[in-house]
Design a protein around this motif. Structure first.
Motif, PDB file in Angstrom:
ATOM      1  N   GLU A  66    -127.314  22.674  88.651  1.00 37.24           N
ATOM      2  CA  GLU A  66    -127.559  24.280  89.994  1.00 37.24           C
ATOM      3  C   GLU A  66    -127.254  25.773  89.280  1.00 37.24           C
ATOM      4  O   GLU A  66    -127.382  26.766  90.792  1.00 37.24           O
ATOM      5  CB  GLU A  66    -126.680  23.578  91.452  1.00 37.24           C
TER       6      GLU A  66
ATOM      7  N   ASN B  30    -122.486  12.429  85.058  1.00 37.37           N
ATOM      8  CA  ASN B  30    -123.359  13.128  86.680  1.00 37.37           C
ATOM      9  C   ASN B  30    -123.318  11.441  88.316  1.00 37.37           C
ATOM     10  O   ASN B  30    -123.403  10.016  87.215  1.00 37.37           O
ATOM     11  CB  ASN B  30    -124.820  12.315  86.484  1.00 37.37           C
TER      12      ASN B  30
ATOM     13  N   GLU C 207    -135.314  22.737  91.397  1.00 39.87           N
ATOM     14  CA  GLU C 207    -136.117  21.997  91.338  1.00 39.87           C
ATOM     15  C   GLU C 207    -135.654  20.457  92.319  1.00 39.87           C
ATOM     16  O   GLU C 207    -133.965  19.985  91.815  1.00 39.87           O
ATOM     17  CB  GLU C 207    -136.614  20.538  89.994  1.00 39.87           C
TER      18      GLU C 207
HETATM   19  N1  UDP Z   1    -126.961  16.735  93.499  1.00 38.95           N
HETATM   20  C1  UDP Z   1    -125.619  15.742  93.337  1.00 38.95           C
HETATM   21  N2  UDP Z   1    -125.960  14.915  92.647  1.00 38.95           N
HETATM   22  C2  UDP Z   1    -126.917  14.087  92.168  1.00 38.95           C
HETATM   23  C3  UDP Z   1    -128.512  14.759  92.671  1.00 38.95           C
HETATM   24  C4  UDP Z   1    -128.127  15.642  93.349  1.00 38.95           C
HETATM   25  O1  UDP Z   1    -124.691  17.187  93.282  1.00 38.95           O
HETATM   26  O2  UDP Z   1    -126.859  13.136  91.806  1.00 38.95           O
HETATM   27  C5  UDP Z   1    -126.897  17.664  94.609  1.00 38.95           C
HETATM   28  C6  UDP Z   1    -127.778  19.054  94.108  1.00 38.95           C
HETATM   29  O3  UDP Z   1    -127.205  19.476  93.921  1.00 38.95           O
HETATM   30  C7  UDP Z   1    -128.088  19.083  95.471  1.00 38.95           C
HETATM   31  C8  UDP Z   1    -127.920  18.166  96.226  1.00 38.95           C
HETATM   32  O4  UDP Z   1    -126.807  16.986  95.958  1.00 38.95           O
HETATM   33  O5  UDP Z   1    -126.579  20.516  96.123  1.00 38.95           O
HETATM   34  C9  UDP Z   1    -129.417  17.333  97.391  1.00 38.95           C
HETATM   35  O6  UDP Z   1    -130.201  17.216  96.422  1.00 38.95           O
HETATM   36  P1  UDP Z   1    -131.546  17.932  96.057  1.00 38.95           P
HETATM   37  O7  UDP Z   1    -132.024  19.189  96.860  1.00 38.95           O
HETATM   38  O8  UDP Z   1    -132.228  17.883  94.629  1.00 38.95           O
HETATM   39  O9  UDP Z   1    -132.095  16.758  97.158  1.00 38.95           O
HETATM   40  P2  UDP Z   1    -133.698  16.934  97.914  1.00 38.95           P
HETATM   41  O10 UDP Z   1    -133.035  18.301  99.735  1.00 38.95           O
HETATM   42  O11 UDP Z   1    -134.703  17.388  97.259  1.00 38.95           O
HETATM   43  O12 UDP Z   1    -133.731  15.429  99.022  1.00 38.95           O
END
Ligand code: UDP
Ligand code: MG
Length: 320
Positions: free
Chosen positions: A13, A77, A211
């Motif tokens: 990020e 991760n 993204e």
């Molecule tokens: N995130 C994380 N690990 C992962 C996937 C996501 O820490 O394996 C974090 C990401 O950096 C963000 C949050 O979880 O701060 C939400 O992710 P994202 O915005 O991609 O999800 P969405 O909002 O699309 O559901």
């Protein structure tokens, strides 16, 4: 003096992080101006979930610049759920928030959430989206189905459109930390621990930068987590289908005996037989598969592996 800890999971990020800090800083300042007598203390816990870009570097810079910023960095991760758990564990405040870094969880809601909790009636203020604009149609459709299904088979309420964004008091955070299961599904865990929760609604906001990290496949696996983690209803499927099929076969036996007695026994009907064999073995495999899903989750739980492994943190000192 109240201290609010904010847990922010981040995975690759580097673009969103500086924008987030700027916005959050503004919110923290405005909250401190509003509380007249006592100053509010803040703590931002950034959790680097094994990022491969400059995320950790930016976290370190923020930590140097602003002592309220702490960071934890994973050895690889481990997923958002693990990051939330690690952050909650490290949080020292008497109120703890969980927030995404991409500003899809608006920090501007935090003052309202804090004031609701200050009044003392509620233990947690959670948020949900009233709309899903800007999200791919197929994703919204599948999400709706999932929530409908899981709520039908689970006693724990899992709210449709709920975000992980919420502010909790210390009691609730400790309860969430008690649940140290390996297969984590926060939306279910927050519901399972109970407590009084007030829901705030807001309109879906698009990502500030970068993204989404969730592919359809990842979301599918995550939804299985929600189902197996909070319901054992699928396990009853084998028993129910078994009873149904026994009843059906009994009826068929009667029909065939009567038919043979009345019309004789011409050899026919192998296509229908083949279909029945296919169907029954399909149902058997499905049931075995469901049992397998639960078994694999149980297998991982019994290993007692750590939920996350730290490589570095702001308390650790210097590492590159
Ligand atoms: N995130 C994380 N690990 C992962 C996937 C996501 O820490 O394996 C974090 C990401 O950096 C963000 C949050 O979880 O701060 C939400 O992710 P994202 O915005 O991609 O999800 P969405 O909002 O699309 O559901
Ligand atoms: Mg997002």
């Amino acid at each position: 003096m109240d201290k609010i800890s904010v847990v922010i999971p981040c995975w690759n990020e580097e673009e969103a992080l500086p924008i987030y800090y700027k916005e959050m800083n503004r919110v923290m300042e405005s909250m401190n101006q509003k509380t007249e007598k006592v100053a509010l203390d803040f703590e931002l816990i950034f959790v680097d979930d094994g990022s491969l870009d400059g995320t950790l570097r930016i976290m370190k810079e923020l930590n140097q610049k602003d002592t309220r910023c702490r960071y934890l960095s994973f050895s690889r991760n481990f997923g958002k759920e693990a990051a939330i758990y690690a952050g909650l564990k490290a949080a020292e405040g008497n109120y703890v928030a969980v927030m995404d870094v991409d500003l899809q969880d608006p920090p501007a809601l935090l003052p309202d959430m804090y004031h609701i909790l200050r009044e003392g009636y509620y233990d947690s203020v959670a948020t949900k989206r009233s709309t899903r604009t800007g999200e791919p149609r197929i994703r919204s459709f599948l999400s709706e189905r999932f929530y409908r299904f899981v709520n039908r088979i689970s006693k724990t309420e899992i709210v449709n459109g709920a975000r992980d964004y919420r502010l909790m008091n210390r009691k609730m955070v400790d309860a969430v930390l008690e649940m140290s299961e390996y297969n984590r599904f926060s939306k279910g865990i927050f519901g399972w621990v109970g407590f009084r929760t007030k829901w705030l609604e807001f309109e879906n906001v698009e990502r500030s930068a970068g993204e989404t990290k969730w592919s359809l496949k990842k979301l599918f696996c995550y939804s299985l987590e929600g189902i197996t983690g909070f319901s054992v209803a699928p396990l009853s499927l084998a028993a129910i289908v078994g009873v149904l099929f026994c009843g059906l076969s009994f009826l068929l036996i009667v029909v065939i005996i009567v038919r043979t007695l009345v019309w004789g026994d011409p050899v026919s009907g192998w296509p229908s037989l083949a279909c029945i064999i296919f169907m029954v073995s399909g149902v058997q495999l499905l049931c075995t598969g469901i049992v397998g899903q639960y078994l694999s989750k149980t297998y991982l739980e019994t290993k007692h592996r750590p939920i996350f492994i730290l490589r570095d943190s702001s308390e650790d000192g210097e590492r590159n």
